[in-house]
Design a protein around this motif. Structure first.
Motif, PDB file in Angstrom:
ATOM      1  N   ASP A  94     -51.460   2.596 -13.603  1.00  0.00           N
ATOM      2  CA  ASP A  94     -50.690   2.782 -12.371  1.00  0.00           C
ATOM      3  C   ASP A  94     -50.817   1.578 -11.452  1.00  0.00           C
ATOM      4  N   GLY A  95     -52.034   1.069 -11.315  1.00  0.00           N
ATOM      5  CA  GLY A  95     -52.246  -0.076 -10.440  1.00  0.00           C
ATOM      6  C   GLY A  95     -51.552  -1.323 -10.936  1.00  0.00           C
ATOM      7  N   TYR A  96     -51.583  -1.514 -12.252  1.00  0.00           N
ATOM      8  CA  TYR A  96     -50.906  -2.674 -12.850  1.00  0.00           C
ATOM      9  C   TYR A  96     -49.404  -2.598 -12.587  1.00  0.00           C
ATOM     10  N   GLN A  97     -48.803  -1.440 -12.816  1.00  0.00           N
ATOM     11  CA  GLN A  97     -47.367  -1.294 -12.611  1.00  0.00           C
ATOM     12  C   GLN A  97     -46.990  -1.447 -11.135  1.00  0.00           C
ATOM     13  N   GLU A  98     -47.827  -0.919 -10.253  1.00  0.00           N
ATOM     14  CA  GLU A  98     -47.543  -1.029  -8.824  1.00  0.00           C
ATOM     15  C   GLU A  98     -47.588  -2.489  -8.368  1.00  0.00           C
ATOM     16  N   MET A  99     -48.589  -3.225  -8.854  1.00  0.00           N
ATOM     17  CA  MET A  99     -48.712  -4.621  -8.446  1.00  0.00           C
ATOM     18  C   MET A  99     -47.609  -5.468  -9.054  1.00  0.00           C
ATOM     19  N   ARG A 119     -36.894  -9.450 -18.682  1.00  0.00           N
ATOM     20  CA  ARG A 119     -35.740  -8.653 -19.104  1.00  0.00           C
ATOM     21  C   ARG A 119     -36.011  -7.158 -18.968  1.00  0.00           C
ATOM     22  N   GLY A 120     -36.693  -6.800 -17.891  1.00  0.00           N
ATOM     23  CA  GLY A 120     -36.868  -5.380 -17.576  1.00  0.00           C
ATOM     24  C   GLY A 120     -37.849  -4.638 -18.436  1.00  0.00           C
ATOM     25  N   ALA A 121     -38.654  -5.346 -19.223  1.00  0.00           N
ATOM     26  CA  ALA A 121     -39.584  -4.663 -20.136  1.00  0.00           C
ATOM     27  C   ALA A 121     -41.017  -4.769 -19.648  1.00  0.00           C
ATOM     28  N   SER A 122     -41.226  -4.608 -18.369  1.00  0.00           N
ATOM     29  CA  SER A 122     -42.563  -4.804 -17.812  1.00  0.00           C
ATOM     30  C   SER A 122     -43.553  -3.743 -18.247  1.00  0.00           C
ATOM     31  N   THR A 123     -43.074  -2.635 -18.738  1.00  0.00           N
ATOM     32  CA  THR A 123     -43.992  -1.567 -19.161  1.00  0.00           C
ATOM     33  C   THR A 123     -44.465  -1.742 -20.594  1.00  0.00           C
ATOM     34  N   ALA A 124     -44.001  -2.778 -21.262  1.00  0.00           N
ATOM     35  CA  ALA A 124     -44.347  -2.930 -22.676  1.00  0.00           C
ATOM     36  C   ALA A 124     -45.834  -3.113 -22.890  1.00  0.00           C
ATOM     37  N   ARG A 125     -46.518  -3.700 -21.893  1.00  0.00           N
ATOM     38  CA  ARG A 125     -47.930  -3.995 -22.088  1.00  0.00           C
ATOM     39  C   ARG A 125     -48.764  -2.738 -22.244  1.00  0.00           C
ATOM     40  N   VAL A 126     -48.334  -1.660 -21.575  1.00  0.00           N
ATOM     41  CA  VAL A 126     -49.121  -0.430 -21.651  1.00  0.00           C
ATOM     42  C   VAL A 126     -48.449   0.662 -22.464  1.00  0.00           C
ATOM     43  N   SER A 127     -47.175   0.496 -22.794  1.00  0.00           N
ATOM     44  CA  SER A 127     -46.494   1.551 -23.547  1.00  0.00           C
ATOM     45  C   SER A 127     -47.028   1.662 -24.965  1.00  0.00           C
ATOM     46  N   ALA A 128     -47.681   0.599 -25.454  1.00  0.00           N
ATOM     47  CA  ALA A 128     -48.218   0.639 -26.811  1.00  0.00           C
ATOM     48  C   ALA A 128     -49.352   1.639 -26.944  1.00  0.00           C
ATOM     49  N   LEU A 129     -49.839   2.138 -25.819  1.00  0.00           N
ATOM     50  CA  LEU A 129     -50.919   3.127 -25.891  1.00  0.00           C
ATOM     51  C   LEU A 129     -50.514   4.354 -26.686  1.00  0.00           C
ATOM     52  N   GLU A 130     -49.220   4.662 -26.686  1.00  0.00           N
ATOM     53  CA  GLU A 130     -48.758   5.867 -27.350  1.00  0.00           C
ATOM     54  C   GLU A 130     -48.789   5.737 -28.866  1.00  0.00           C
ATOM     55  N   GLU A 131     -48.991   4.508 -29.376  1.00  0.00           N
ATOM     56  CA  GLU A 131     -48.978   4.332 -30.824  1.00  0.00           C
ATOM     57  C   GLU A 131     -50.260   4.826 -31.475  1.00  0.00           C
ATOM     58  N   GLY A 132     -51.315   4.929 -30.719  1.00  0.00           N
ATOM     59  CA  GLY A 132     -52.585   5.354 -31.300  1.00  0.00           C
ATOM     60  C   GLY A 132     -52.782   6.848 -31.169  1.00  0.00           C
ATOM     61  N   LYS A 133     -53.648   7.364 -31.999  1.00  0.00           N
ATOM     62  CA  LYS A 133     -53.992   8.780 -31.934  1.00  0.00           C
ATOM     63  C   LYS A 133     -55.352   8.900 -31.261  1.00  0.00           C
ATOM     64  N   LYS A 134     -55.380   9.516 -30.075  1.00  0.00           N
ATOM     65  CA  LYS A 134     -56.618   9.651 -29.331  1.00  0.00           C
ATOM     66  C   LYS A 134     -57.312  10.953 -29.723  1.00  0.00           C
ATOM     67  N   ARG A 135     -58.627  10.883 -29.741  1.00  0.00           N
ATOM     68  CA  ARG A 135     -59.393  12.094 -30.009  1.00  0.00           C
ATOM     69  C   ARG A 135     -60.534  12.182 -29.018  1.00  0.00           C
ATOM     70  N   ILE A 136     -60.579  13.278 -28.301  1.00  0.00           N
ATOM     71  CA  ILE A 136     -61.662  13.482 -27.350  1.00  0.00           C
ATOM     72  C   ILE A 136     -62.814  14.126 -28.087  1.00  0.00           C
ATOM     73  N   GLN A 137     -63.958  13.454 -28.072  1.00  0.00           N
ATOM     74  CA  GLN A 137     -65.107  13.981 -28.796  1.00  0.00           C
ATOM     75  C   GLN A 137     -65.861  14.984 -27.935  1.00  0.00           C
TER      76      GLN A 137
END
Length: 704
Positions: free
Chosen positions: A662-667, A686-704
């Motif tokens: 959130d802070g990165y996008q706001e700044m 070219r309007g793709a400023s969210t690309a740096r963090v959108s890749a987070l969705e590619e991984g599978k997270k597991r809360i231990q």
């Protein structure tokens, strides 16, 4: 007994279709076979033909799946650290990754995952024993089932390679898919000897003397694998009740132990207890346990390139459920909990102090509070506990100590104020004491005393102030233990023995450095006091160096370190989708990336201009204009970077904190709204400023 313990020696045999692991010292044991490239596991009763012996290894650390391939991580070199009750303990020195694909596939993300793991294993202090459970305290070992395999006895919090051992464990219990379709659902007891629990932390075993009495002095610090991470990217508590930087420290004194030296432990019959010294005295074990961990509320410190990060604390009520889980476990494991809080009572840290105290009030029924003040602090001590016990959480005893105000001006002796406040609880809580049961072949202990309380210490980082207090409490308890067994007389202290005093201080200072390096990236502060008993100029300069190094590492190097923890511990599991965008690529706008290079260029130009010799009769103003121009460029670049710091922090790429995203996008949005810079960034991004963090969705997270 031998079938319950990991193999001490393993040979690796490789072929195009499989890896085979055998124990040359146990030829009757089955062979563990890992099929290539599927990773299916099976046990073979006889030797395998056609496999080429590659090398001998110290053990199998685990099996991990990255983006394109699975790897078997093996321990290729281990250093003996000393014996505990006759059992050798080792430190992992070198590891090797065995790919399951015969021809490795190269991919930028795969190479980055690989590098993160290699760096973690290279820098992380990992320890193991083939015959002794170093993940559990002596007190928990005395209560455990010694007929169970070593990996089943291990404390899940400190079983650091538990995630990467999942394939072997699932194969052992007949669960999961790694066992292959033919053996799925069938237990495989023969796999027990290939599962080696590893602990992350600090281990120091020293054979020494106290007043001419030979003792084995040991300090073990175990770091929890839950919510593990780096200083500013792992704070507070999670939904499962795990807190950041949780460590359990156990100080151990063993009397009449003749098992010194660095020879390996002799298995089988060598497990028998009843060892006695030359004078026939029984082997005695005394241990004292302390813990440390982050303040158990939802809070974070947000890197912005400023020396003091922004502090963010969510409502305390939102963390009441996780805090209950946390302290329920702490009370179940340790008994009475004395919660020592060392944060400042003024400034930004006061918010953390008040949040912690509010949490304790919510947990404890009918809390009784009292405070003390003096000339140094308006609240040097603040105590809080239940007036009468009505529930389990009434076993929490909160003690606040204004450490910085009370000890500033090098008045370190004033920490005794806290010790005096804790003494009744320390004496009542006691320590663990046991002796060997003569002739017991399983290593069972005869328990004389049990520790029924623990001191849980914290400051902001649970590092520097915490180290000083834990060392003080360990010294007090050690004096009690040595007095109880008759080594010291009443009124004497272990500090009276100069040689042991130096050893004790250095061991605890080394412990402080190990815990600090694992969390903050540098050694601890104030260790000159821990080592010598006084503050020195050299120590102050070293603290300055460590503080500067922490600032640099925490802002520019801890992101990859956090990613390494997350991959190794299973907090992030790489996606196998090959067509995805490169996860670790820097997708910030080109202009944002260019500003630091422009700053470096301006510094270089000013440096060159300052060294340029002026020719006789030449005009000076062109050179001055040149220097002024590049100075102005440098100042502007510095101001831009400093005022938009969140764009230049090296954030974790895998489990990026929500507040960082959130802070990165706001700044970035504020820059794009700039009348001059906004259109320049838009043209490159070219309007793709969210690309740096959108890749987070590619991984599978597991809360231990």
């Amino acid at each position: 007994m031998s079938g319950l313990l990991p193999f001490r020696d393993i040979n690796v045999h490789a072929s195009a279709s499989q890896y085979a692991f055998t124990s040359p010292s146990t030829p009757s044991a089955p062979t563990l076979v890992v099929e290539r490239p599927s990773g299916d596991l099976r046990l073979n009763d006889g030797p395998l033909l056609g496999s080429k012996r590659v090398s001998s290894i110290a053990g199998i650390l685990g099996i991990i799946k990255l983006k394109l391939d699975k790897y078997i991580i093996v321990i290729t070199k281990a250093q003996p650290m000393g014996r505990l009750k006759g059992h050798m303990v080792y430190k992992v020195i070198a590891t090797e990754f065995l790919p399951l694909r015969e021809r490795p596939l190269h991919d930028p993300d795969e190479d980055t995952y690989y590098g993160l793991l290699k760096n973690l294993l290279k820098t992380g202090p990992l320890f193991f024993s083939y015959s002794f459970d170093i993940t559990n305290t002596f007190q928990r070992q005395a209560q455990s089932d010694l007929t169970a395999p070593l990996w089943k006895r291990a404390d899940d919090r400190f079983f650091w390679n538990r995630f990467i051992q999942s394939d072997l464990i699932d194969f052992r219990i007949g669960a999961g898919t790694s066992a292959g379709y033919r053996q799925q659902g069938r237990e495989q007891p023969g796999a027990d000897a290939f599962i080696l629990p590893v602990m992350f932390g600090m281990m120091r075993i020293t054979n020494t003397r106290i007043k001419s009495t030979p003792v084995t002095f040991t300090l073990i610090t175990r770091r929890s694998r839950y919510r593990a991470g780096t200083r500013y990217f792992s704070r507070g508590i999670d939904e499962q009740g795990h807190v950041s930087n949780f460590n359990e420290s156990e100080q151990i004194v063993i009397l009449n132990d003749n098992n010194d030296g660095l020879g390996g432990f002799a298995g089988g019959g060598g497990m028998q207890n009843g060892k006695v010294g030359a004078d026939g005295q029984e082997l005695q074990i005394m241990s004292y346990v302390q813990t440390r961990g982050s303040v158990p509320v939802y809070w974070a410190e947000i890197n912005t390139l400023r020396y003091v990060p922004d502090l963010q604390i969510r409502g305390v009520e939102s963390a009441i459920g996780p805090a209950r889980k946390h302290f329920d476990e702490q009370i179940r494991l340790y008994g009475e909990n004395y919660l020592v809080n060392l944060v400042n009572q003024k400034g930004r840290e006061d918010r953390v102090k008040k949040a912690y105290e509010q949490m304790v009030r919510l947990l404890v029924s009918s809390a009784s509070e009292s405070s003390q003040s003096d000339e140094y602090s308006s609240e040097k001590l603040h105590m809080m506990q239940a007036e009468e016990r009505k529930q389990e959480f009434d076993r929490l005893h909160y003690v606040y100590f204004d450490f910085h105000n009370e000890t500033k001006g090098l008045k370190w002796h004033r920490a005794q104020i806290l010790l005096d406040q804790l003494k009744p609880g320390l004496i009542q809580g006691g320590y663990f004491r046991a002796v060997d049961m003569p002739g017991d072949t399983q290593g069972q202990l005869e328990v004389r005393y049990q520790q029924t309380a623990v001191v849980r210490t914290n400051c902001m980082d649970c590092l520097d102030r915490t180290n000083v207090v834990q060392t003080m409490l360990a010294r007090f308890t050690l004096t009690r233990q040595l007095t109880d067994v008759g080594i010291l007389r009443s009124g004497e202290s272990q500090d009276d023995d100069v040689a042991f005093r130096v050893l004790f201080r250095n061991v605890w200072a080394d412990n402080a450095d190990v815990v600090s390096k694992s969390y903050s990236g540098t050694g601890a502060l104030k260790t000159d006091f821990t080592r010598t008993g006084q503050r020195t100029r050299a120590g102050a300069l070293q603290d300055l160096n460590n503080s500067i190094t922490r600032y640099i590492r925490n802002n520019f190097a801890d992101g990859p370190r956090q990613d390494g923890f997350d991959v190794f511990l299973g907090a992030y599991q790489p996606s196998t989708y090959i067509g995805g965008s490169l996860l670790f690529a820097d997708r910030r706008p080109a202009f944002i990336q260019a500003v630091p290079y422009l700053l470096a260029t301006s510094c270089f130009m000013v440096f060159i201009a300052s060294l340029t010799r002026q020719l006789p009769n030449s005009t000076i103003w062109p050179l001055r204009i040149f220097m002024v121009f590049w100075c102005a460029v440098g100042v502007w670049c510095w101001h831009f970077i400093y005022s938009h710091g969140m764009l230049y922090v090296n954030w974790p790429k895998l489990n990026t904190p929500r507040w960082a995203t959130d802070g990165y996008q706001e700044m970035l949005g504020s820059v794009r709204k700039d009348a001059l810079l906004g259109q320049f960034i838009t043209r490159h991004e070219r309007g793709a400023s969210t690309a740096r963090v959108s890749a987070l969705e590619e991984g599978k997270k597991r809360i231990q």
